[in-house]
Write a protein that holds these residues in place. Structure first.
Motif, short mmCIF file in Angstrom:
data_model
loop_
_atom_site.label_atom_id
_atom_site.label_comp_id
_atom_site.label_asym_id
_atom_site.label_seq_id
_atom_site.Cartn_x
_atom_site.Cartn_y
_atom_site.Cartn_z
N ILE A 48 87.27 -16.54 16.43
CA ILE A 48 86.67 -15.21 16.48
C ILE A 48 87.76 -14.16 16.30
CG2 ILE A 48 85.30 -13.59 17.86
CD1 ILE A 48 84.18 -15.97 19.39
N ASP A 49 87.53 -13.26 15.38
CA ASP A 49 88.49 -12.18 15.11
C ASP A 49 88.70 -11.34 16.36
OD1 ASP A 49 89.86 -9.92 14.17
OD2 ASP A 49 88.89 -10.03 12.21
N LEU A 50 89.96 -11.18 16.75
CA LEU A 50 90.26 -10.41 17.96
C LEU A 50 89.92 -8.93 17.83
CD1 LEU A 50 93.67 -11.95 19.06
CD2 LEU A 50 91.52 -12.04 20.31
N GLU B 288 80.21 -6.86 21.68
CA GLU B 288 78.85 -7.32 21.46
C GLU B 288 78.78 -8.37 20.35
OE1 GLU B 288 76.17 -4.20 20.32
OE2 GLU B 288 77.70 -3.16 19.15
N ASN B 289 79.63 -8.25 19.33
CA ASN B 289 79.66 -9.28 18.29
C ASN B 289 80.26 -10.58 18.81
OD1 ASN B 289 78.42 -7.81 16.29
ND2 ASN B 289 80.32 -7.16 15.30
N ILE B 290 81.24 -10.48 19.70
CA ILE B 290 81.84 -11.69 20.29
C ILE B 290 80.78 -12.45 21.09
CG2 ILE B 290 83.49 -12.50 22.01
CD1 ILE B 290 85.34 -10.19 21.09
N ILE B 291 80.02 -11.73 21.91
CA ILE B 291 78.98 -12.39 22.70
C ILE B 291 77.88 -12.93 21.79
CG2 ILE B 291 77.27 -12.07 24.53
CD1 ILE B 291 80.26 -12.07 25.40
N PHE B 292 77.55 -12.19 20.73
CA PHE B 292 76.56 -12.68 19.76
C PHE B 292 77.01 -14.01 19.17
CE2 PHE B 292 75.25 -13.28 15.37
CZ PHE B 292 73.88 -13.13 15.44
N LEU C 103 99.47 -13.22 8.95
CA LEU C 103 98.05 -12.91 8.81
C LEU C 103 97.25 -13.65 9.88
CD1 LEU C 103 97.77 -13.17 4.92
CD2 LEU C 103 97.95 -11.09 6.30
N PRO C 104 96.12 -13.09 10.32
CA PRO C 104 95.35 -13.72 11.40
C PRO C 104 94.82 -15.09 11.01
CG PRO C 104 94.12 -11.89 10.42
CD PRO C 104 95.50 -11.82 9.85
N LEU C 105 95.05 -16.08 11.85
CA LEU C 105 94.60 -17.44 11.58
C LEU C 105 93.10 -17.59 11.81
CD1 LEU C 105 97.57 -19.46 13.12
CD2 LEU C 105 97.07 -19.08 10.70
N THR C 106 92.45 -16.54 12.29
CA THR C 106 90.99 -16.54 12.39
C THR C 106 90.35 -16.36 11.02
OG1 THR C 106 91.11 -14.19 12.94
CG2 THR C 106 90.90 -15.73 14.76
N HIS C 107 91.14 -15.95 10.03
CA HIS C 107 90.63 -15.77 8.67
C HIS C 107 90.98 -17.00 7.82
CE1 HIS C 107 90.36 -11.09 8.82
NE2 HIS C 107 89.95 -11.65 9.92
N VAL C 108 90.12 -17.31 6.89
CA VAL C 108 90.27 -18.55 6.13
C VAL C 108 91.51 -18.54 5.25
CG1 VAL C 108 88.87 -17.90 4.11
CG2 VAL C 108 88.94 -20.29 4.88
N ASN D 112 90.42 -4.43 23.39
CA ASN D 112 91.70 -3.75 23.53
C ASN D 112 92.80 -4.82 23.54
OD1 ASN D 112 93.81 -2.05 24.05
ND2 ASN D 112 93.25 -1.65 26.17
N ILE D 113 93.46 -4.98 22.37
CA ILE D 113 94.48 -6.02 22.26
C ILE D 113 95.86 -5.41 22.10
CG2 ILE D 113 92.94 -7.77 21.37
CD1 ILE D 113 93.90 -7.10 18.56
#
Length: 731
Positions: free
Chosen positions: A105-107, A112-116, A258-263, A730-731
């Motif tokens: 999940i993108d940080l 609300e999107n995280i919980i979704f 680059l974020p490892l949450t992205h392909v 908040n990261i």
């Protein structure tokens, strides 16, 4: 329907099709063939902390066995809310070894999107980066009934001193136990055995689902892209086998930010892992520093970073040109002044044979001047050399090898100037792999002239990353290259890019309707992008058929939700989001002038349309509308600037389709000047307004003193409040 029967495939000897591999098998092969003591490296305050590929493999096995011990079964979903660090790599591989499906999940997502995503994917376990992030998510975990446990990657040193969960996390739901990753791995070590590893390998198949990556849907709701082990491993190997002179083992060094949450970054991680390369994991804030420190041979990036470096090079060229002129003009006068100063100093200090003016710290802006007139001539010469080299690089064209006098001049420019440009990337980079968004042709050409080879590619999350890539002799600026091995590409009658390959998604998770729209009955995946092939077989992206677009950061923006929300106001006739391949999202707002005029009269403003759209009270009112519409969007997707435009979109002028849908490409073309003005670096004025949305470096207030005075007399404009649940973490 295709515009022709022609399909495009990879040229001969430009990569291999290697199927049937699971992702853990890539690591197994690397450990057997290319032992690397520095396979994974993470920056800490104590310096780089290395992990060998065999240590990485052991750590992942510990995680896999311990996760299965939590009463999980093959195919269960594990959500990862983590930074792109070594812990992510270990947990990701551990999930894959266990036959579990991980959901990164993108940080930067909203809560609300995280919980979704947790609910929609029915995640059984959430692995989260640290207690700070956990504290932000905890209040909403009661709405995730499938969740059985939370695992925290980084915990304080006194974690074991706590006797109960309430001391660590008072708000944690009591039915969800919380463990540390250290505890998880310790448990895995007690379960470790060769027979269990062999059993896990035997149960894992290449066509098993490996991951679900959530991206914005058409209306903004996240939709999960399902990718198998073979999708990801096949795409990674197809890319890496196509890169010329790519070596195995520790000879190749990669820097990853680059974020490892992205392909995109994740597939490159698997490729480097398979080849036994040394991977250094850093962050966007430290990447420039670490480029010089690590000196990578391979570096994957997005256009935004290259654009910044390119602009710095151009700015330096402009500065050098000005300095050269100023140096020549000032030389005669300043040399006399400095000669006099030298004589005076030597009278006071007879033993002083020579001195440097820099020791006195005299400054003659914008240069620091030395005594000798020869220094002036030297500086002017250096500045002219830089300008000459820059102009030489601008003439370079990929695909046309330099010859004769031009080739000799490039070699000379390399000795004098270009080597300095390469130092920005560490000085020994072989390839810059650029993806996520389009890169301007002039940037690729200029860096190529300086010996920095950029391999630009194109792909989607739905295609496991790359479909095409420039590589070797198949490299042309302004294109996204030729297809990878195993990829077929065709162009539909309307110009849409269609593709088939072993790397395309199985579909959208729990969304068969969207899957049917994505992949037609003949197996062609519809990308939503428009393109064409050049005569020599290179793909060029020419526009967008879909409404969703990418920023130069590689982030997706889904415009319809915010456009729809703005158009609910009677003061907005049409709203059109723009920003494809730009740094941030912006908005063209076409006011309903009749309604606006009526509203203006009620607050005592009676002006013609152009003057009305420039009035601070009116601008402030539209700003409030935009800020309200920004709520519920990740911060990178929010509208940072907008411009009010006195125009009407109609079917007759070609800016609306007969079904009243906006013709986006035509709107972008018709208002190109207004859009360019939005992205100028000058402070916002008149109708081009900064929303002041936080967490964006380019947001400015843009108000003049006169506008501030007028604003004080405006009627009170209600300011929308956005709850924490609808904002990014908040990261």
């Amino acid at each position: 329907m295709l515009c022709s029967d022609q399909t495009y495939k990879a040229p001969p000897n430009s990569g291999e099709i290697l199927l049937g591999r699971t992702l853990p098998s890539l690591l197994d092969e690397a450990c057997d063939r290319y032992f690397n003591a520095q396979a994974l490296n993470e920056w800490t305050e104590k310096g780089w902390q290395p992990l060998s590929n065999q240590e990485f493999q052991s750590a992942a096995r510990e995680v896999s066995l311990s996760l299965l011990d939590l009463v999980l079964e093959k195919g269960d979903v594990i959500a990862l809310l983590m930074h792109g660090d070594v812990n992510f790599c270990i947990v990701d591989m551990g999930c894959l070894m266990a036959g579990l499906v991980d959901v990164p999940i993108d940080l930067t997502q909203t809560l609300e999107n995280i919980i979704f995503i947790l609910r929609h994917s029915q995640a059984k376990v959430l692995i989260i980066a640290n207690l700070d992030l956990l504290s932000q998510v905890i209040p909403y975990l009661g709405d995730t009934p499938q969740l059985k446990a939370v695992i925290v990657a980084d915990v304080p040193s006194n974690w074991q001193q706590h006797q109960n969960l309430e001391q660590i996390c008072p708000e944690c739901p009591q039915h969800i136990p919380v463990f540390s990753l250290w505890e998880l791995r310790a448990k895995g070590r007690t379960l470790n055995s060769q027979s269990k590893h062999q059993q896990l390998r035997s149960q894992l198949a290449a066509d098993d689902l490996a991951t679900i990556i959530y991206i914005p849907g058409v209306m903004g709701d996240p939709q999960g892209v399902m990718l198998t082990h073979e999708n990801l491993s096949g795409d990674a190997l197809s890319m890496f086998t196509g890169i010329p002179d790519l070596e195995f083992g520790a000879k190749e060094v990669a820097l990853s930010y680059l974020p490892l949450t992205h392909v995109f970054a994740r597939v490159f991680l698997y490729g480097h892992m398979s080849y036994g390369h040394s991977i250094y994991l850093t962050t966007p804030h430290r990447v420039i520093k670490h480029l010089k420190e690590v000196k990578p041979t391979l570096f994957a990036t997005v256009p935004l970073l290259l654009e910044r470096v390119y602009n710095k090079i151009l700015e330096e060229g402009t500065r050098q040109t000005k300095l050269a002129t100023q140096t020549e003009v000032k030389h005669n006068v300043l040399s006399r002044i400095l000669t006099f100063a030298t004589q005076m100093l030597r009278r006071e200090q007879p033993k002083m044979q020579r001195f440097r003016l820099s020791s006195l710290r005299w400054k003659f802006p914008p240069l620091r001047i030395s005594v000798s007139g020869s220094r002036f001539r030297e500086m002017a010469f250096q500045e002219r050399i830089y300008t000459w080299a820059l102009n030489l690089a601008k003439q370079y064209e990929l695909g046309n090898p330099p010859k004769g006098r031009y080739a000799l001049m490039l070699k000379l420019a390399d000795k004098l100037v270009f080597w300095q440009w390469r130092l920005v990337f560490g000085g020994r980079v072989k390839y810059l792999i650029c993806g996520g968004a389009a890169l301007k042709a002039e940037i690729a050409n200029l860096f190529a002239a300086a010996g920095v080879t950029i391999l630009q590619g194109y792909g989607l999350t739905e295609t496991s990353s790359a479909l095409t890539c420039n590589r070797g002799r198949f490299n042309r600026a302004g294109t996204v290259g030729v297809p990878l091995a195993g990829v077929e590409i065709a162009i539909a009658a309307d110009g849409e890019i269609l593709t088939k390959s072993p790397y395309i998604t199985q579909g959208y998770y729990k969304n068969p309707e969207a899957t049917q729209k994505l992949i037609d009955v003949n197996g062609w995946l519809h990308t939503g992008d428009l393109g064409e092939f050049t005569a020599d077989g290179f793909l060029k992206i020419t526009g967008l058929k879909k409404s969703r677009f990418k920023l130069s950061t590689g982030k997706y923006v889904t415009p319809q939700p915010i456009e729809t929300k703005l158009e609910q106001s009677p003061l907005v006739a049409k709203a059109v989001a723009v920003g494809a391949e730009r740094k941030f999202c912006a908005m063209l707002i076409f006011p309903n002038l009749d309604n606006l005029h009526s509203y203006a009269l009620t607050i005592g403003i009676d002006l013609p349309p152009d003057a009305l759209l420039n009035h601070p009270c009116i601008i402030a009112m539209y700003k409030a509308l935009v800020e309200e519409a920004n709520c519920h969007l990740p911060y990178w997707s929010t509208v940072k600037r907008f411009q009010l435009i006195n125009a009407t979109l109609t079917v007759e002028n070609g800016l609306l389709a007969p079904n009243q849908q906006v013709q986006r490409a035509k709107v972008v073309e018709a208002f190109a000047k207004e859009i360019d003005a939005i992205y100028e670096d000058a402070p916002a004025t008149s109708r081009r307004v900064d929303t002041g949305t936080p967490r964006h470096e380019d947001a400015k207030t843009g108000n003049t003193d006169e506008q501030d005075n007028l604003l004080s007399s405006c009627p009170s404009i209600p300011q929308a409040s956005c709850p924490a649940f609808a904002q990014s973490l908040n990261i």
